[in-house]
Design an enzyme around this catalytic site. Structure first.
Site, PDB file in Angstrom:
ATOM      1  N   LEU A 176      27.423  39.555  25.999  1.00 17.10           N
ATOM      2  CA  LEU A 176      26.765  40.634  26.279  1.00 17.10           C
ATOM      3  C   LEU A 176      26.385  41.589  25.178  1.00 17.10           C
ATOM      4  CD1 LEU A 176      28.553  41.470  29.821  1.00 17.10           C
ATOM      5  CD2 LEU A 176      26.598  39.930  29.289  1.00 17.10           C
TER       6      LEU A 176
ATOM      7  N   ASP B  98      25.339  53.578  34.154  1.00 15.25           N
ATOM      8  CA  ASP B  98      26.419  54.414  34.298  1.00 15.25           C
ATOM      9  C   ASP B  98      27.859  53.443  33.824  1.00 15.25           C
ATOM     10  OD1 ASP B  98      25.171  56.544  35.297  1.00 15.25           O
ATOM     11  OD2 ASP B  98      25.808  55.943  37.500  1.00 15.25           O
TER      12      ASP B  98
ATOM     13  N   HIS C 135      31.697  40.669  42.502  1.00 17.84           N
ATOM     14  CA  HIS C 135      31.877  41.232  40.999  1.00 17.84           C
ATOM     15  C   HIS C 135      30.874  41.040  40.075  1.00 17.84           C
ATOM     16  CE1 HIS C 135      35.794  40.877  42.619  1.00 17.84           C
ATOM     17  NE2 HIS C 135      35.446  39.786  43.088  1.00 17.84           N
TER      18      HIS C 135
ATOM     19  N   PHE D 202      37.097  53.580  34.154  1.00 17.23           N
ATOM     20  CA  PHE D 202      36.302  52.521  34.920  1.00 17.23           C
ATOM     21  C   PHE D 202      36.831  52.459  36.346  1.00 17.23           C
ATOM     22  CE2 PHE D 202      36.103  51.225  30.360  1.00 17.23           C
ATOM     23  CZ  PHE D 202      34.647  51.299  30.266  1.00 17.23           C
TER      24      PHE D 202
ATOM     25  N   GLU E 169      29.041  37.740  39.943  1.00 14.97           N
ATOM     26  CA  GLU E 169      29.286  36.992  41.364  1.00 14.97           C
ATOM     27  C   GLU E 169      28.944  37.896  42.358  1.00 14.97           C
ATOM     28  OE1 GLU E 169      33.509  35.756  41.244  1.00 14.97           O
ATOM     29  OE2 GLU E 169      33.029  34.309  39.815  1.00 14.97           O
TER      30      GLU E 169
ATOM     31  N   GLU F  78      23.049  43.647  32.326  1.00 10.61           N
ATOM     32  CA  GLU F  78      23.588  43.879  31.042  1.00 10.61           C
ATOM     33  C   GLU F  78      24.512  45.028  30.796  1.00 10.61           C
ATOM     34  OE1 GLU F  78      24.422  41.964  28.648  1.00 10.61           O
ATOM     35  OE2 GLU F  78      22.624  40.339  28.910  1.00 10.61           O
TER      36      GLU F  78
END
Ligand code: TGC
Ligand code: FAD
Length: 387
Positions: free
Chosen positions: A242, A370, A139, A386, A136, A366
């Site tokens: 993914l 990093d 995001h 994260f 998005e 994808e």
């Protein structure tokens, strides 16, 4: 001249006869059908839609899926398809990745029998095109924060939200849209033409120009109850798609790297400066040695990963390692090859500049380089970094 891939560690010996035959078929398809017109598509910012029926006929769409009109190939064979297509252009590989790994895979893994029967044969033949809406505007790397919502309205769902950077969005007949229903992520099939649903193209890319990239806009889109993917909820739904697509990208990167390497080698063998071919200078040889080494390592990583996938032993982290490493080195090889061609490297007389620009997207989509670093860091230490 027919393309010959570097094969220093005799990796070809590890492929079955069938896999090598398939590679030759796709290689010829790329040489004869993709290469002649890809610069025009890249310049015009168009995907070569005229190739879709033949891509379907050759069994490249959902190639590693069994049944529903799919070719049921091994994962190694599927990887070789990706390698050859990306030697042509990342946009063509992207089309096949999205259709197979991000649209057909979730329908196969999480769909109802009716959804599978309706969509998989058409997607396998190329009669229908699909797209996958996860990212998005606000995001990207962290899809868990997605705003797109589904509301249960009794006899239907109502979808609202915006997806961005969606490959094939504008041309897709069916979109797999991920949205939150009562706070949990679910997948929904949204057909083209539904009231309130539009997919405007994103203009101005300098990368993946031979690929359509779009927004998906959902404004009070009514979706029948049977369009929800029934067999999954939570982020592991889209994330497991993914993993499939990242696997193909790891192989694809080898193809782009090979094309850059072969082009640069040919060029420096024939280009003379200071009275001898460029290939005779130590600095040039150092670049070739590095490129050649990395391609050999990338080939070995892919073959081993494919074998593990065929044995059902692959993990998402193994795929992250391959995607991260191979795309990073493909981009380094493209940049180095570009430099080795001097000014010729910035023109479309050679494919290197196009590969180099394309790979700037491939290293971002994808899971960025990093993000894959953090996935591996988490795996090694057990500590997620994260957030
Ligand atoms: P986290 O808590 O780690 O995981 C949530 C649940 O998902 C499971 N999981 C996976 N399952 C399968 N494959 C994977 N790769 C998985 N990663 C995680 C996990 O086990 C857990 O399951 P459960 O049962 O416990 O619920 O999730 P998180 O929110 O902390 O996310 C971690 C992070 C950052 C790694 C993830 O969000 C991520 O990978 N972000 C990158 C986003 C991304 O790659 N977007 C790509 C969009 S599509 C695209 O780019 C298409 S380009 C196509 C083309 O043109 O070729
Ligand atoms: P951001 O997440 O905003 O990241 C920006 C930078 O910040 C990156 O360098 C990133 O590595 C870094 N960063 C982010 N988080 C961290 C952290 N925790 N620690 C350190 N650094 C961090 N998406 C789809 O859903 N479907 C598609 O079909 C699709 N196709 C695409 C096609 C193209 C051509 C492109 C370019 C993108 C496509 N995407 C698609 C979107 C793609 O997956 C996202 O661009 C990608 O996930 C990154 O998200 P972002 O662009 O919002 O960058």
């Amino acid at each position: 001249m027919a393309f010959k891939s570097p094969d220093f560690y005799c990796v070809d010996e590890l492929f079955s006869e069938e896999e090598l035959l398939l590679r030759e078929t796709v290689r010829r398809f790329v040489d004869e059908k993709v290469m002649p017109d890809i610069n025009r598509h890249f310049k015009d910012g168009t995907f070569p839609t005229e190739l879709i029926p033949e891509i379907g006929e050759l069994g490249m769409l959902g190639a590693n899926i069994e049944g529903y009109g799919c070719a049921g190939m091994s994962n190694v064979a599927y990887g070789l398809i990706m390698q050859e297509l990306e030697r042509g252009d990342s946009g063509v590989r992207s089309f096949v990745s999205v259709q197979g790994s991000l649209v057909m895979y979730p329908i196969l893994a999480f769909g109802s029998e009716e959804q599978k029967d309706t969509w998989l044969p058409k997607l396998a033949s190329g009669e229908a095109v699909g797209c996958f809406g996860l990212t998005e505007p606000d995001h990207g790397s962290d899809p868990s924060g997605m705003i797109t919502r589904a509301e249960d309205k009794g006899d239907h769902y109502l979808l609202n939200g915006t997806k961005r950077w969606i490959t094939n969005g504008t041309v897709a007949d069916i979109a797999v849209v991920w949205a939150k229903l009562d706070g949990r992520v679910h997948g929904f099939l949204v057909e083209k033409g539904r009231e309130g649903f539009s997919a405007p193209i994103i203009e101005g890319k300098f990368s993946l120009r031979a690929s359509v990239t779009s927004d998906l806009i959902l404004e009070d889109v009514k979706i029948p109850k049977e369009n929800k993917l029934p067999e999954v909820s939570g982020l592991k739904g889209p994330l497991s798609c993914l993993t499939q697509a990242r696997y193909g990208i790891a192989w694809g990167a080898v193809g782009a790297a090979m094309d850059c390497y072969n082009t640069a080698l040919e060029y420096v063998l024939h280009r003379t400066q200071f009275g001898k071919p460029l290939a005779g200078f130590q600095l040039v040889q150092a670049k070739l040695a590095q490129m050649f080494t990395e391609i050999t390592k990338m080939q070995l990583v892919c073959h081993r990963l494919g074998t593990l996938k065929d044995q059902g032993r692959i993990t998402p982290q193994m795929v992250s390692l391959a995607k991260r490493n191979n795309v990073y080195w493909a981009l380094e090889i493209a940049r180095t090859a570009r430099d080795m061609l001097g000014a010729s490297g910035v023109t479309d007389e050679y494919p290197i500049g196009r590969h180099m620009c394309n790979l700037e997207s491939v290293i971002t989509y994808e899971g960025t380089h990093d993000i894959h670093t953090l996935i591996l860091g988490h795996h090694v230490t057990g500590i997620p970094a994260f957030k």
